[in-house]
Design a protein around this motif. Structure first.
Motif, PDB file in Angstrom:
ATOM      1  N   SER A 243      -2.392  -4.027   1.970  1.00  0.00           N
ATOM      2  CA  SER A 243      -1.766  -3.992   0.820  1.00  0.00           C
ATOM      3  C   SER A 243      -2.320  -3.620  -0.516  1.00  0.00           C
ATOM      4  O   SER A 243      -1.835  -3.183  -1.563  1.00  0.00           O
ATOM      5  CB  SER A 243      -0.546  -5.193   0.380  1.00  0.00           C
ATOM      6  N   VAL A 244      -3.673  -4.197  -0.575  1.00  0.00           N
ATOM      7  CA  VAL A 244      -4.430  -3.994  -1.860  1.00  0.00           C
ATOM      8  C   VAL A 244      -5.264  -2.741  -1.670  1.00  0.00           C
ATOM      9  O   VAL A 244      -5.325  -1.572  -2.378  1.00  0.00           O
ATOM     10  CB  VAL A 244      -5.362  -5.238  -2.216  1.00  0.00           C
ATOM     11  N   ALA A 245      -6.130  -2.692  -0.464  1.00  0.00           N
ATOM     12  CA  ALA A 245      -7.147  -1.740  -0.113  1.00  0.00           C
ATOM     13  C   ALA A 245      -6.313  -0.248  -0.112  1.00  0.00           C
ATOM     14  O   ALA A 245      -6.771   0.763  -0.201  1.00  0.00           O
ATOM     15  CB  ALA A 245      -7.952  -1.653   0.869  1.00  0.00           C
ATOM     16  N   GLY A 246      -5.015  -0.459   0.511  1.00  0.00           N
ATOM     17  CA  GLY A 246      -4.243   0.531   0.956  1.00  0.00           C
ATOM     18  C   GLY A 246      -3.728   1.404  -0.318  1.00  0.00           C
ATOM     19  O   GLY A 246      -3.595   2.616  -0.392  1.00  0.00           O
ATOM     20  N   VAL A 247      -3.721   0.749  -1.558  1.00  0.00           N
ATOM     21  CA  VAL A 247      -3.221   1.356  -2.828  1.00  0.00           C
ATOM     22  C   VAL A 247      -4.303   2.563  -3.040  1.00  0.00           C
ATOM     23  O   VAL A 247      -3.875   3.649  -3.236  1.00  0.00           O
ATOM     24  CB  VAL A 247      -3.140   0.440  -3.962  1.00  0.00           C
ATOM     25  N   TYR A 248      -5.457   2.189  -2.854  1.00  0.00           N
ATOM     26  CA  TYR A 248      -6.520   3.206  -3.247  1.00  0.00           C
ATOM     27  C   TYR A 248      -6.649   4.190  -2.107  1.00  0.00           C
ATOM     28  O   TYR A 248      -6.917   5.437  -2.300  1.00  0.00           O
ATOM     29  CB  TYR A 248      -7.954   2.576  -3.372  1.00  0.00           C
ATOM     30  N   TYR A 249      -6.655   3.650  -0.760  1.00  0.00           N
ATOM     31  CA  TYR A 249      -6.953   4.617   0.233  1.00  0.00           C
ATOM     32  C   TYR A 249      -5.861   5.713   0.612  1.00  0.00           C
ATOM     33  O   TYR A 249      -6.108   6.844   0.623  1.00  0.00           O
ATOM     34  CB  TYR A 249      -7.224   3.918   1.575  1.00  0.00           C
ATOM     35  N   LEU A 250      -4.653   4.932   0.520  1.00  0.00           N
ATOM     36  CA  LEU A 250      -3.330   5.777   0.572  1.00  0.00           C
ATOM     37  C   LEU A 250      -3.207   6.817  -0.324  1.00  0.00           C
ATOM     38  O   LEU A 250      -2.652   7.917  -0.074  1.00  0.00           O
ATOM     39  CB  LEU A 250      -2.039   4.835   1.082  1.00  0.00           C
ATOM     40  N   ARG A 251      -3.462   6.318  -1.438  1.00  0.00           N
ATOM     41  CA  ARG A 251      -3.276   7.479  -2.727  1.00  0.00           C
ATOM     42  C   ARG A 251      -4.087   8.480  -2.643  1.00  0.00           C
ATOM     43  O   ARG A 251      -3.851   9.679  -2.835  1.00  0.00           O
ATOM     44  CB  ARG A 251      -3.376   6.740  -3.948  1.00  0.00           C
ATOM     45  N   GLY A 252      -5.477   8.268  -2.122  1.00  0.00           N
ATOM     46  CA  GLY A 252      -6.325   9.341  -1.801  1.00  0.00           C
ATOM     47  C   GLY A 252      -5.698  10.316  -0.730  1.00  0.00           C
ATOM     48  O   GLY A 252      -6.077  11.398  -0.929  1.00  0.00           O
ATOM     49  N   VAL A 253      -5.433   9.582   0.486  1.00  0.00           N
ATOM     50  CA  VAL A 253      -4.880  10.570   1.559  1.00  0.00           C
ATOM     51  C   VAL A 253      -3.537  11.151   0.826  1.00  0.00           C
ATOM     52  O   VAL A 253      -3.473  12.581   1.386  1.00  0.00           O
ATOM     53  CB  VAL A 253      -4.203   9.576   2.669  1.00  0.00           C
ATOM     54  N   ALA A 254      -2.802  10.856   0.055  1.00  0.00           N
ATOM     55  CA  ALA A 254      -1.890  11.524  -0.325  1.00  0.00           C
ATOM     56  C   ALA A 254      -2.122  12.453  -1.603  1.00  0.00           C
ATOM     57  O   ALA A 254      -1.296  12.908  -2.350  1.00  0.00           O
ATOM     58  CB  ALA A 254      -0.525  10.649  -1.202  1.00  0.00           C
ATOM     59  N   ASP A 255      -3.315  12.600  -1.915  1.00  0.00           N
ATOM     60  CA  ASP A 255      -3.927  13.606  -2.792  1.00  0.00           C
ATOM     61  C   ASP A 255      -3.329  13.165  -4.440  1.00  0.00           C
ATOM     62  O   ASP A 255      -3.068  14.111  -5.238  1.00  0.00           O
ATOM     63  CB  ASP A 255      -3.846  14.788  -2.644  1.00  0.00           C
ATOM     64  N   GLY A 256      -3.172  11.754  -4.548  1.00  0.00           N
ATOM     65  CA  GLY A 256      -2.862  11.207  -5.941  1.00  0.00           C
ATOM     66  C   GLY A 256      -1.374  11.412  -5.919  1.00  0.00           C
ATOM     67  O   GLY A 256      -0.807  11.200  -6.953  1.00  0.00           O
ATOM     68  N   ASP A 258       2.186  10.113  -6.163  1.00  0.00           N
ATOM     69  CA  ASP A 258       2.734   8.892  -5.994  1.00  0.00           C
ATOM     70  C   ASP A 258       4.007   8.588  -5.381  1.00  0.00           C
ATOM     71  O   ASP A 258       4.411   7.846  -4.516  1.00  0.00           O
ATOM     72  CB  ASP A 258       2.912   8.329  -7.330  1.00  0.00           C
ATOM     73  N   THR A 259       4.680   9.826  -5.082  1.00  0.00           N
ATOM     74  CA  THR A 259       5.917   9.891  -4.442  1.00  0.00           C
ATOM     75  C   THR A 259       5.591   9.811  -2.904  1.00  0.00           C
ATOM     76  O   THR A 259       6.210   8.930  -2.137  1.00  0.00           O
ATOM     77  CB  THR A 259       6.695  11.341  -4.574  1.00  0.00           C
ATOM     78  N   VAL A 260       4.532  10.412  -2.517  1.00  0.00           N
ATOM     79  CA  VAL A 260       4.176  10.354  -1.017  1.00  0.00           C
ATOM     80  C   VAL A 260       3.625   8.905  -0.424  1.00  0.00           C
ATOM     81  O   VAL A 260       3.874   8.421   0.223  1.00  0.00           O
ATOM     82  CB  VAL A 260       3.014  11.507  -0.562  1.00  0.00           C
ATOM     83  N   PHE A 261       2.967   8.460  -1.708  1.00  0.00           N
ATOM     84  CA  PHE A 261       2.455   6.955  -1.398  1.00  0.00           C
ATOM     85  C   PHE A 261       3.497   6.287  -1.412  1.00  0.00           C
ATOM     86  O   PHE A 261       3.625   5.085  -0.589  1.00  0.00           O
ATOM     87  CB  PHE A 261       1.319   6.596  -2.935  1.00  0.00           C
ATOM     88  N   GLY A 262       4.589   6.187  -2.255  1.00  0.00           N
ATOM     89  CA  GLY A 262       5.761   5.238  -2.069  1.00  0.00           C
ATOM     90  C   GLY A 262       6.585   5.775  -0.976  1.00  0.00           C
ATOM     91  O   GLY A 262       6.841   4.515  -0.196  1.00  0.00           O
ATOM     92  N   LEU A 263       6.569   6.767  -0.324  1.00  0.00           N
ATOM     93  CA  LEU A 263       7.112   6.884   1.031  1.00  0.00           C
ATOM     94  C   LEU A 263       6.255   6.352   2.172  1.00  0.00           C
ATOM     95  O   LEU A 263       6.871   5.801   3.112  1.00  0.00           O
ATOM     96  CB  LEU A 263       7.216   8.388   1.477  1.00  0.00           C
ATOM     97  N   PHE A 264       4.899   6.054   1.933  1.00  0.00           N
ATOM     98  CA  PHE A 264       4.326   5.392   2.969  1.00  0.00           C
ATOM     99  C   PHE A 264       4.673   4.200   3.014  1.00  0.00           C
ATOM    100  O   PHE A 264       4.772   3.474   4.331  1.00  0.00           O
ATOM    101  CB  PHE A 264       2.708   5.409   2.579  1.00  0.00           C
ATOM    102  N   LEU A 265       4.665   3.421   1.890  1.00  0.00           N
ATOM    103  CA  LEU A 265       5.143   2.002   1.856  1.00  0.00           C
ATOM    104  C   LEU A 265       6.523   1.907   2.359  1.00  0.00           C
ATOM    105  O   LEU A 265       6.983   0.758   3.378  1.00  0.00           O
ATOM    106  CB  LEU A 265       4.927   1.447   0.523  1.00  0.00           C
ATOM    107  N   ALA A 266       7.558   2.676   2.192  1.00  0.00           N
ATOM    108  CA  ALA A 266       8.826   2.631   2.479  1.00  0.00           C
ATOM    109  C   ALA A 266       9.029   2.671   4.015  1.00  0.00           C
ATOM    110  O   ALA A 266       9.549   2.067   4.571  1.00  0.00           O
ATOM    111  CB  ALA A 266       9.724   3.669   1.869  1.00  0.00           C
ATOM    112  N   THR A 267       7.978   3.536   4.813  1.00  0.00           N
ATOM    113  CA  THR A 267       8.016   3.909   6.152  1.00  0.00           C
ATOM    114  C   THR A 267       7.904   2.501   6.869  1.00  0.00           C
ATOM    115  O   THR A 267       8.433   2.141   7.945  1.00  0.00           O
ATOM    116  CB  THR A 267       6.935   4.916   6.536  1.00  0.00           C
ATOM    117  N   TRP A 268       6.975   1.685   6.357  1.00  0.00           N
ATOM    118  CA  TRP A 268       6.607   0.278   6.927  1.00  0.00           C
ATOM    119  C   TRP A 268       7.895  -0.663   6.782  1.00  0.00           C
ATOM    120  O   TRP A 268       8.227  -1.108   8.154  1.00  0.00           O
ATOM    121  CB  TRP A 268       5.341  -0.407   6.252  1.00  0.00           C
ATOM    122  N   ALA A 269       8.386  -0.567   5.954  1.00  0.00           N
ATOM    123  CA  ALA A 269       9.559  -1.532   5.704  1.00  0.00           C
ATOM    124  C   ALA A 269      10.778  -0.901   6.495  1.00  0.00           C
ATOM    125  O   ALA A 269      11.694  -1.598   7.467  1.00  0.00           O
ATOM    126  CB  ALA A 269       9.820  -1.552   4.289  1.00  0.00           C
TER     127      ALA A 269
END
Length: 411
Positions: A243-256, A258-269
């Motif tokens: 939940s902490v490291a993923g903020v940096y890693y996942l935003r990098g995967v999403a090329d910055g 934030d909408t895609v990053f938010g979708l990553f988090l929503a997908t887990w829930a």
């Protein structure tokens, strides 16, 4: 005393077509609504700290919700078991509501956080008492299904809460979110009053003399629960690191983005909802070991592969799998504690589990913090490996103790 008869009267007309007692449905609905309020208040304070550039403000909010639980849970749990769980729950909810109301009016940020910490302390009692009351209002045959619906509903609250909090905060500010949380505790108190009449109190096991270590001892000695506790701790540690490291890693995967990053988090829930619901189906609700081991495996594999394959399109099915495992694991744990821990120490056991879980979460936050030794991607990979190693250990320990990985008899 025939407690089943005393519970049936107020809801007899409403229950004719219900698969589960309406009293249990009312208690579950109130708990989910209250969790949504908690999400609004917590995120509201985080946004307030970020908007005001308050140094260490976000960390202060997180610690205020963690530390009181870890330190006071054993004492509070013993109180829940020593007195009426219904009365303890209602008083705790009143304290939570008053704390949030005061936080709404408080001018300083640190005063608000202090009141949130007080609410978190009372929350240990209300959550432990709610855990203790649920099997009483649901009945033994519906407890597994009740835990399934509650876990799924809490996942929905976790999915809806963050975007709703952001939207409401932009409209009305943090005070409105704190006020909404205060109201949510009153709603839960009303639901508790309806679902658990005074006459039911005698059915909720009470222990006149309790020790602070009773809850930890009950978890350790319970079949299934004691053996699998290290695997559960590993899963909580792993998700907190991510939940902490993923903020940096996942935003990098999403090329910055934030909408895609938010979708990553929503997908887990989103994945945790069907995981919780399927875990409550007939034939599965009593397979505690299988649900916990399978759920932790799903969490570990989802995180490990997400770290190994940094492709945005791949993240979604992996996070669905991880969330699915998370939901199934949570239901398996609740069912196992209800089935294998004596009712008279349910409050202490669940309060102590809250302390253990918050300890793992706090440690995970620290381990997931960026550093010069391990990249954020490496931290995510390690977070996935930790539960898988724990699963191997737990499987060996389970086989040695002769516990079935398929089903266990209800206590």
């Amino acid at each position: 005393m025939d407690t089943q008869r005393t519970r049936r009267a107020p809801f007899a007309a409403l229950r004719r077509g219900a698969a589960m007692p309406v009293a249990a449905q009312v208690l579950i609905a109130g708990t989910i609504f209250s969790r949504l309020g908690d999400t609004l208040a917590s995120l509201g304070l985080v946004l307030h700290a970020a908007d005001g550039n308050i140094r260490f403000g976000v960390t202060e909010v997180l610690l205020a919700e963690l530390i009181p639980t870890v330190l006071a849970a054993p004492l509070i749990g013993s109180v829940v078991d020593r007195f009426s769980a219904r009365a303890v729950c209602l008083w705790a909810l009143l304290v939570q509501s008053l704390s949030l109301s005061a936080a709404t009016a408080a001018g300083g940020f640190h005063a608000k956080v202090a009141l949130i910490a007080l609410s978190a302390l009372a929350g240990v009692a209300s959550v432990a008492a709610g855990f203790k009351m649920l099997p009483v209002v649901a009945g033994e045959q519906h407890t597994g299904r009740a835990n399934s619906l509650l876990t799924a509903g809490l996942s929905v609250a976790g999915l809806v809460g963050p975007p709703l909090a952001g939207f409401l905060n932009s409209l009305w500010g943090t005070a409105a979110l704190l006020a909404a949380d205060a109201v949510s505790f009153l709603v839960l108190a009303g639901c508790t009053t309806l679902a658990v009449p005074r006459s039911v109190d005698v059915a909720i096991g009470r222990r006149p003399a309790t020790k602070l270590a009773d809850g930890y001892r009950a978890l350790r000695d319970a079949p299934v629960v004691g053996t699998l506790m290290p695997a559960l701790a590993a899963a909580m540690l792993a998700t907190s690191i991510e939940s902490v490291a993923g903020v940096y890693y996942l935003r990098g995967v999403a090329d910055g983005n934030d909408t895609v990053f938010g979708l990553f988090l929503a997908t887990w829930a989103l994945g945790s909802i069907p995981g919780a619901l399927l875990a409550g189906r007939a034939g599965w609700s009593d397979r505690h070991t299988a649900l916990i081991l399978g759920g932790v495996s799903g969490i570990g594999l989802g995180l490990l592969l997400a770290g190994l394959v940094p492709v945005a399109a791949v993240m979604f099915p992996l996070f669905l799998m991880g969330g699915f495992g998370n939901g199934a694991c949570n239901v398996g744990l609740r069912n196992a504690v209800h089935a294998h821990v004596p009712a008279e120490v349910h409050g202490s056991a669940w309060a102590c589990f809250q302390a253990l879980s918050r300890s793992c979460i706090g440690l995970g936050y620290l381990l997931g913090t960026p550093n010069s030794l391990i990249s954020s991607r490496g931290q995510v990979i390690i977070s996935g490996a930790i539960p898988l190693v724990a699963i191997v250990w737990a499987a060996v320990a389970t086989l040695r103790r002769g516990e079935s990985t398929v089903t266990e008899p209800s206590a």
